[in-house]
Enzyme design. Structure first.
Site, mmCIF file in Angstrom:
data_model
loop_
_atom_site.group_PDB
_atom_site.id
_atom_site.type_symbol
_atom_site.label_atom_id
_atom_site.label_comp_id
_atom_site.label_asym_id
_atom_site.label_seq_id
_atom_site.Cartn_x
_atom_site.Cartn_y
_atom_site.Cartn_z
ATOM 1 C CG HIS A 171 -0.746 -6.154 5.354
ATOM 2 N ND1 HIS A 171 -0.833 -5.492 6.571
ATOM 3 C CD2 HIS A 171 -1.900 -5.880 4.717
ATOM 4 C CE1 HIS A 171 -1.988 -4.849 6.644
ATOM 5 N NE2 HIS A 171 -2.658 -5.055 5.525
ATOM 6 C CD GLU A 224 -4.866 -2.740 9.569
ATOM 7 O OE1 GLU A 224 -5.989 -2.514 9.066
ATOM 8 O OE2 GLU A 224 -4.018 -3.486 9.063
ATOM 9 N NE ARG A 238 0.215 -4.535 11.683
ATOM 10 C CZ ARG A 238 -0.882 -4.805 10.988
ATOM 11 N NH1 ARG A 238 -1.912 -3.976 11.030
ATOM 12 N NH2 ARG A 238 -0.971 -5.890 10.263
ATOM 13 C CG ASN A 294 -3.175 -7.470 8.100
ATOM 14 O OD1 ASN A 294 -3.332 -6.851 9.149
ATOM 15 N ND2 ASN A 294 -3.924 -7.253 7.035
ATOM 16 C CD GLU A 295 -7.648 -6.885 8.208
ATOM 17 O OE1 GLU A 295 -8.033 -6.986 7.033
ATOM 18 O OE2 GLU A 295 -7.837 -5.870 8.888
ATOM 19 C CG ASN A 353 -6.039 -5.178 11.963
ATOM 20 O OD1 ASN A 353 -5.239 -4.882 12.843
ATOM 21 N ND2 ASN A 353 -5.664 -5.579 10.762
ATOM 22 C CE1 TYR A 358 -9.541 0.688 9.564
ATOM 23 C CE2 TYR A 358 -9.383 -1.692 9.747
ATOM 24 C CZ TYR A 358 -8.795 -0.476 9.485
ATOM 25 O OH TYR A 358 -7.458 -0.406 9.157
ATOM 26 C CD GLN A 410 -2.908 -1.180 2.283
ATOM 27 O OE1 GLN A 410 -2.587 -1.814 3.278
ATOM 28 N NE2 GLN A 410 -4.039 -0.521 2.211
ATOM 29 C CD1 TRP A 438 -5.695 2.221 7.429
ATOM 30 C CD2 TRP A 438 -3.961 0.861 7.865
ATOM 31 N NE1 TRP A 438 -5.154 1.816 6.232
ATOM 32 C CE2 TRP A 438 -4.099 0.992 6.469
ATOM 33 C CE3 TRP A 438 -2.923 0.069 8.393
ATOM 34 C CZ2 TRP A 438 -3.239 0.329 5.580
ATOM 35 C CZ3 TRP A 438 -2.087 -0.581 7.505
ATOM 36 C CH2 TRP A 438 -2.262 -0.442 6.107
ATOM 37 C CD GLU A 474 -8.418 0.667 1.874
ATOM 38 O OE1 GLU A 474 -7.345 0.887 2.447
ATOM 39 O OE2 GLU A 474 -9.185 -0.235 2.201
ATOM 40 C CD1 TRP A 475 -6.583 -2.887 1.053
ATOM 41 C CD2 TRP A 475 -5.021 -3.932 -0.164
ATOM 42 N NE1 TRP A 475 -5.527 -3.195 1.887
ATOM 43 C CE2 TRP A 475 -4.564 -3.834 1.175
ATOM 44 C CE3 TRP A 475 -4.185 -4.568 -1.106
ATOM 45 C CZ2 TRP A 475 -3.318 -4.322 1.580
ATOM 46 C CZ3 TRP A 475 -2.943 -5.052 -0.690
ATOM 47 C CH2 TRP A 475 -2.534 -4.925 0.634
#
Ligand SMILES: *[C@@H]1O[C@H](CO)[C@@H](O)[C@H](O)[C@H]1NC(C)=O
Length: 493
Positions: free
Chosen positions: A144, A400, A99, A189-190, A332, A334, A41, A442, A449-450
């Site tokens: 990631h 995050e 991180r 990650n995730e 993480n 959100y 990213q 984050w 952003e992907w």
């Protein structure tokens, strides 16, 4: 009965802290504050100096339409060349740690340890040394989402005999190269997102489609690979390096849409499919997948005529090998969903269908610029309490949390988001006794952003992606976050 209820309702606000009331107070001494990025990213330099191709490089180049505005991470924020400016931003914000993730294919272009890209090793050495020289501790994510393409060509996360040893070797390589200075490691990650979107619904790289089958298989291989990496650290590196190694999982808080027993049970089941899938095997007392997930997938598989559950058995040896393999709980978070019980009509096989739920958002919840990211601060406190009740007193490191907008410097909504969400963490710590040891924003800077490309901004620092020199500019939120860090929370005004 009726007067009793009224009496109860009248008393409730006296004994519990009202949901949206602001709590003034500070975090325990030693609470750790940080900010995060991920290699693909921010780094750019996608083929610089011997870096190999990753599955994200392949996806953005071979299928440009898969990314909004046909954006790519080829240059991104150019942190490969401008990392010193990132370190300056981190220092200005006053974080304790940064991180970031290693690009596996920048270090090992084929994915295997027999070919090492020394320029990649030098890059991360320079970044780590610059951080330490500025009083910022590195927290390093090994993976990631940017798998080396040569490994994907051999089945990637679906090929156990390939990926489990390859990831363990890569982890050993990274511990050996950087572990003298890096004391905080995150393996994956995730894994939920990689399983469901990378190897299930095809939304993310490597765009494998096989919902309800390949997502579960990649999930198990991720658990195994993570566990092997942790054992490598635990046995070969911890004795001399004395750091910590953990996994980072993502949770959406699942709030029952009604107080009907079926909906309460559905919300609980959704949490197990979201967080429990990966957390229960590692952090529970007995390990293995959550019982409700095993039951649901087995039942749907039987109904659909599969000879056995599509959720692959972990097996006794692996159950024990995976159990307990995380020194803290990386989290993480959100947003929140409303969940109701619903049996899907028709036929078919899918991860969503297996859950017998429907998720929605309350239209009253404030929105961010990203559709899925509704602003629901109180869900954070509930999620932290759920983790405590499910997995006990494991230290939780929030790795995050952040807010998406369109990039303005006067980002007052981001400031409101951080204040409200961090305050819910404070409530979880101070009022509920949750063992949260660190918090990570984050992100330190705007980035790729992907599949949303550069349309969505999460940064505390703005990056001008139209300017070849990718200048960074401090946003209002960076100033507000720096204040929260220097106050260690929200002291009474
Ligand atoms: C899986 O990995 C093994 C070991 O690297 C390899 O021999 C095999 O061909 C791979 N399978 C597939 C389907 O690519």
């Amino acid at each position: 009965m009726r007067s009793c209820l009224i009496l109860l309702m009248a008393f409730v606000p006296i004994f519990t802290f009202a949901q949206d009331e602001f709590l003034y107070g500070t975090f325990p001494d030693g609470f750790m504050w940080g900010a995060a990025t991920a290699a693909y990213q921010v780094e750019g330099g996608w083929d610089a100096d011997g870096k190999g191709e990753s599955i994200w490089d392949r996806m953005v180049h071979s299928d440009p339409g898969s990314i909004l505005n046909q954006d790519t991470g080829d240059i991104a924020a150019d942190s490969y060349h401008k990392y010193a400016e990132d370190v300056a931003a981190l220092k200005e914000t006053g974080v304790d740690f940064y991180r970031f993730s290693l690009s596996w294919s920048r270090l090992l272009p084929t994915g295997r340890v027999d070919v090492v890209n020394e320029a990649g090793v030098a890059f991360y050495n320079a970044l780590i040394d610059a951080l330490l020289a500025n009083g910022v501790q590195p927290m390093v994510t090994l993976y990631h989402w940017d798998l080396p393409q040569p490994l994907e060509d051999q089945g990637g996360w679906l090929n156990e005999t390939l990926i489990v040893p390859a990831f363990a070797e890569y982890a050993a390589f990274a511990f050996e190269a950087f572990g003298d200075r890096v004391k905080l490691w995150l393996t994956l990650n995730e894994p939920w997102v990689q399983a469901v979107m990378g190897y299930g619904n095809g939304g993310n790289a490597p765009r494998v489609v096989g919902s309800g089958i390949t997502d579960y298989l990649s999930g198990l291989n991720q658990l195994k690979a993570h566990a092997e990496a942790w054992h490598v650290y635990n046995e070969q590196f911890r004795p001399t390096q004395a750091g910590q190694c953990a996994i980072t999982l993502d949770v959406v808080w699942m709030e029952p849409k009604t107080q009907l027993a079926l909906d309460i049970e559905a919300a609980e089941r959704s949490l197990q499919f979201k967080l429990g899938w990966f957390a229960h095997p590692i952090f529970s007392l007995e390990g293995d997948y959550p019982a409700s997930m095993k039951e649901a997938v087995a039942r749907h598989s039987a109904e659909e005529g599969y000879p056995e559950s599509r959720l692959p058995e972990m097996g006794e040896e692996w159950r024990l090998r995976i159990l307990g393999t995380s020194d803290f709980f990386g989290l993480n978070h959100y947003t929140t969903s409303l969940v109701e019980h619903s049996v899907w009509p028709g036929t078919g096989t899918s991860f969503d269908r297996d859950q017998d739920t429907t998720q929605s958002a309350d239209p009253a919840w404030p929105e961010s610029s990203l559709g899925w990211l509704k602003v629901v601060p109180w869900g954070f406190r509930k999620a932290l309490n759920w983790i405590k009740s499910e997995y006990g007193d494991v230290p939780v490191w929030i790795t995050e949390n952040g807010y998406a907008d369109l990039g303005e410097l006067q980002d007052l909504d981001r400031i409101s988001f951080y204040r409200a969400y961090i305050d819910e963490v404070l409530k979880a710590v101070v009022l509920d006794g949750c063992n949260v040891v660190g918090y990570t924003a984050w992100s330190i800077l705007d980035n790729f952003e992907w599949t949303q490309g550069y349309s969505q901004k999460f940064g505390l620092y703005q990056v001008d992606f139209n300017d070849p020199s990718r200048p960074r500019t401090r946003k209002e939120s960076a100033i507000a976050y720096a204040q929260i860090i220097s106050d260690n929370g929200f002291p009474q005004p």
